[in-house]
Design a protein around this motif. Structure first.
Motif, short mmCIF file in Angstrom:
data_model
loop_
_atom_site.label_atom_id
_atom_site.label_comp_id
_atom_site.label_asym_id
_atom_site.label_seq_id
_atom_site.Cartn_x
_atom_site.Cartn_y
_atom_site.Cartn_z
N ASP A 69 97.82 -10.41 -65.44
CA ASP A 69 98.94 -11.33 -65.23
C ASP A 69 98.48 -12.66 -64.66
O ASP A 69 99.10 -13.71 -64.92
CB ASP A 69 99.98 -10.70 -64.29
CG ASP A 69 100.72 -9.55 -64.95
OD1 ASP A 69 101.06 -9.68 -66.14
OD2 ASP A 69 100.94 -8.53 -64.28
N ASP A 70 97.43 -12.63 -63.86
CA ASP A 70 96.92 -13.86 -63.24
C ASP A 70 95.42 -13.69 -62.97
O ASP A 70 95.03 -13.16 -61.93
CB ASP A 70 97.66 -14.15 -61.94
CG ASP A 70 97.17 -15.43 -61.26
OD1 ASP A 70 96.42 -16.19 -61.91
OD2 ASP A 70 97.54 -15.66 -60.10
N PRO A 71 94.56 -14.14 -63.90
CA PRO A 71 93.12 -13.94 -63.74
C PRO A 71 92.45 -14.92 -62.77
O PRO A 71 91.23 -14.87 -62.59
CB PRO A 71 92.59 -14.14 -65.16
CG PRO A 71 93.57 -15.06 -65.80
CD PRO A 71 94.91 -14.73 -65.20
N ARG A 72 93.22 -15.79 -62.14
CA ARG A 72 92.61 -16.79 -61.26
C ARG A 72 91.75 -16.21 -60.14
O ARG A 72 90.72 -16.81 -59.79
CB ARG A 72 93.69 -17.71 -60.68
CG ARG A 72 94.21 -18.73 -61.69
CD ARG A 72 95.31 -19.59 -61.10
NE ARG A 72 96.49 -18.78 -60.78
CZ ARG A 72 97.61 -19.29 -60.24
NH1 ARG A 72 97.68 -20.58 -59.97
NH2 ARG A 72 98.64 -18.50 -59.97
N PRO A 73 92.12 -15.06 -59.54
CA PRO A 73 91.22 -14.49 -58.51
C PRO A 73 89.83 -14.14 -59.04
O PRO A 73 88.89 -14.00 -58.26
CB PRO A 73 91.97 -13.23 -58.06
CG PRO A 73 93.41 -13.53 -58.34
CD PRO A 73 93.40 -14.33 -59.61
N LEU A 74 89.70 -14.01 -60.35
CA LEU A 74 88.41 -13.66 -60.95
C LEU A 74 87.53 -14.88 -61.23
O LEU A 74 86.37 -14.73 -61.61
CB LEU A 74 88.62 -12.90 -62.26
CG LEU A 74 89.44 -11.61 -62.19
CD1 LEU A 74 89.57 -11.01 -63.59
CD2 LEU A 74 88.82 -10.61 -61.23
N LEU A 75 88.07 -16.09 -61.05
CA LEU A 75 87.35 -17.29 -61.45
C LEU A 75 85.99 -17.46 -60.75
O LEU A 75 85.02 -17.87 -61.38
CB LEU A 75 88.23 -18.53 -61.24
CG LEU A 75 89.42 -18.63 -62.20
CD1 LEU A 75 90.23 -19.90 -61.91
CD2 LEU A 75 88.96 -18.63 -63.65
N PRO A 76 85.88 -17.17 -59.43
CA PRO A 76 84.55 -17.30 -58.81
C PRO A 76 83.51 -16.38 -59.45
O PRO A 76 82.36 -16.79 -59.65
CB PRO A 76 84.81 -16.90 -57.34
CG PRO A 76 86.25 -17.21 -57.13
CD PRO A 76 86.92 -16.87 -58.43
N VAL A 77 83.91 -15.16 -59.80
CA VAL A 77 82.99 -14.24 -60.46
C VAL A 77 82.69 -14.73 -61.87
O VAL A 77 81.54 -14.66 -62.34
CB VAL A 77 83.58 -12.82 -60.50
CG1 VAL A 77 82.66 -11.88 -61.27
CG2 VAL A 77 83.81 -12.30 -59.09
N ILE A 78 83.69 -15.24 -62.56
CA ILE A 78 83.50 -15.77 -63.91
C ILE A 78 82.50 -16.92 -63.88
O ILE A 78 81.61 -17.01 -64.74
CB ILE A 78 84.84 -16.21 -64.51
CG1 ILE A 78 85.69 -14.98 -64.85
CG2 ILE A 78 84.62 -17.06 -65.76
CD1 ILE A 78 87.10 -15.30 -65.32
N GLU A 79 82.61 -17.80 -62.89
CA GLU A 79 81.68 -18.92 -62.80
C GLU A 79 80.25 -18.43 -62.62
O GLU A 79 79.31 -18.95 -63.24
CB GLU A 79 82.07 -19.85 -61.66
CG GLU A 79 81.15 -21.08 -61.56
CD GLU A 79 81.49 -21.98 -60.39
OE1 GLU A 79 80.82 -23.02 -60.26
OE2 GLU A 79 82.40 -21.64 -59.61
N LEU A 80 80.08 -17.43 -61.76
CA LEU A 80 78.74 -16.87 -61.55
C LEU A 80 78.18 -16.29 -62.85
O LEU A 80 77.04 -16.57 -63.23
CB LEU A 80 78.80 -15.77 -60.48
CG LEU A 80 77.54 -14.93 -60.30
CD1 LEU A 80 76.38 -15.80 -59.84
CD2 LEU A 80 77.79 -13.79 -59.31
#
Length: 409
Positions: A69-80
């Motif tokens: 519903d909201d993948p924004r909390p995953l963005l730091p991991v995605i950046e890594l």
């Protein structure tokens, strides 16, 4: 764009992913590598062998389903992960290959048709996620293009010097075979090294932190050998090759330095906390902070750098003497080293036993400092929790875990 119905279908798979997600991802890797064997030179086959890659992907797929519903909390991991992908020269078309085999794997493992609405839902979810990755990686690639001395893809380097640091760790000094300039990188960043593995018959990549600040002459990595043995995981394909087969004058391929585990503000108190081989990016950070002090013509005692390290014993404290020398030369550096085991004549270490932050002098852990942690997963988790218990705000804590997707054997 995912519909609400598709999001509901994806979330409905969460119990299945929790119960058998690793079986699914293990099947996926086997399927994809059988169909596209050239990808074996991209993936860490050591992690394929011990199942860590499948486990990591299973956790990632589960996390995405839980945050659909909201993948924004995953963005730091995605950046890594995007930095890791760029270091492996992953390109946009590669996502189509992965997506195809991931969806077919879901169909085959779950025993449902490719035309099933669940597969369609996951196809849309994967496409949305792939677009986030591709857009993020495009920015990183563009930054490499704009960085003097940097490059895209693979560049040939020659081993100029090989230094044994401890019984397990050796440093490798690598210079560009083309003699062209090296880029300025940020201390804490890593490179990917790729070399031929005789026992496999093809090349393998591994990511290693640069263990010295940029100098314009060479890159240095300090690699711990994964020896394997009874009761341990098998010997590392790449680390054993580097330690025992790579000689001065030999060549390897490197990707350009990248990564986001870097100092946020060099002009404040920074605390570097590491364990074992996690010391490697910390030495580069320490050198970089001290160089910043010189360039800014700051007083010798400000800003302060705290360097905390946990080692098995003095014999296995790689780069420890370098840290000692820097501390002796620069009053701004405070050090605290613990060794789990020590002889009476042990010259290294302020304490014997495990590192316990609450027992350290408060001056080493100022509440307004930025904290950087690097080491094995259990160490990072414990230190992160301990810092929060001491009142350190979460946004002042940064960490790098040496595991799947990090430095490896």
């Amino acid at each position: 764009m995912l519909t609400s119905q598709q999001k509901a279908l994806v979330k409905a798979t969460i119990p299945t992913l929790k119960a058998s997600g690793q079986s699914l991802t293990d099947y996926f890797y086997q399927r994809m590598l059988n169909h596209v064997p050239q990808l074996k030179e991209t993936f860490n086959m050591g992690h394929q062998r011990d199942g860590r890659q499948a486990k990591a992907l299973a956790n990632a797929v589960l996390a995405y389903a839980e945050h659909i519903d909201d993948p924004r909390p995953l963005l730091p991991v995605i950046e890594l992960i995007c930095h890791k992908h760029v270091s492996l020269n992953i390109q946009a078309p590669d996502y189509a290959i992965v997506g195809e085999h991931l969806l077919h794997s879901m169909s085959e493992v779950l025993g449902i048709s490719m035309e099933d609405e669940l597969i369609s839902a996951w196809g849309s979810a994967y496409q949305d996620l792939a677009e986030i990755f591709i857009a993020t990686e495009r920015k990183i690639y563009e930054k490499h293009k704009q960085t003097l001395g940097s490059w895209l893809g693979w560049r040939q380097f020659t081993l100029d010097r090989k230094v044994i640091e401890t019984p397990e760790v050796t440093s490798f000094y690598l210079t560009p075979t083309d003699h062209l300039p090296l880029p300025h990188y940020l201390p804490g960043q890593f490179i990917t090294l790729r070399t031929e593995i005789a026992t496999l018959g093809y090349k393998q990549p591994r990511q290693y932190s640069l263990s010295t600040a940029p100098n314009g002459q060479f890159f240095r990595i300090s690699v711990k050998e994964a020896t394997g043995g009874v009761g341990e995981r098998e010997a590392g394909y790449v680390s054993t090759t580097l330690h025992h087969q790579l000689n001065v004058g030999d060549r390897v391929e490197l990707s350009a330095p990248t990564g986001n585990f870097t100092i946020a503000d060099p002009n404040k108190h920074n605390v570097l906390i590491s364990a074992g081989i996690g010391i490697t990016p910390m030495v580069a950070m320490l050198e970089g902070l001290l160089e910043n002090n010189l360039q800014q013509k700051l007083p010798s005692t400000s800003p302060t750098v705290t360097f905390i390290h946990a080692a098995r014993d003095a014999e296995h404290c790689a780069l420890g003497e370098e840290v000692r020398a820097l501390a002796e030369q620069h009053p701004a550096v405070q050090t605290f080293v613990t060794v789990e085991h020590a002889r009476h004549d042990c010259p290294l270490g302020h304490a014997v036993g495990r590192l316990i932050l609450r027992e350290l002098p408060p001056s080493l852990l100022p509440i307004d400092a930025d904290f950087y942690i690097c080491g094995p997963v259990p160490f990072v988790e414990v230190i992160n929790n301990n810092l929060q218990e001491l009142g350190i705000p979460v946004d002042q804590i940064h960490y790098e875990v040496f595991s799947t997707g990090g430095t490896a054997s």
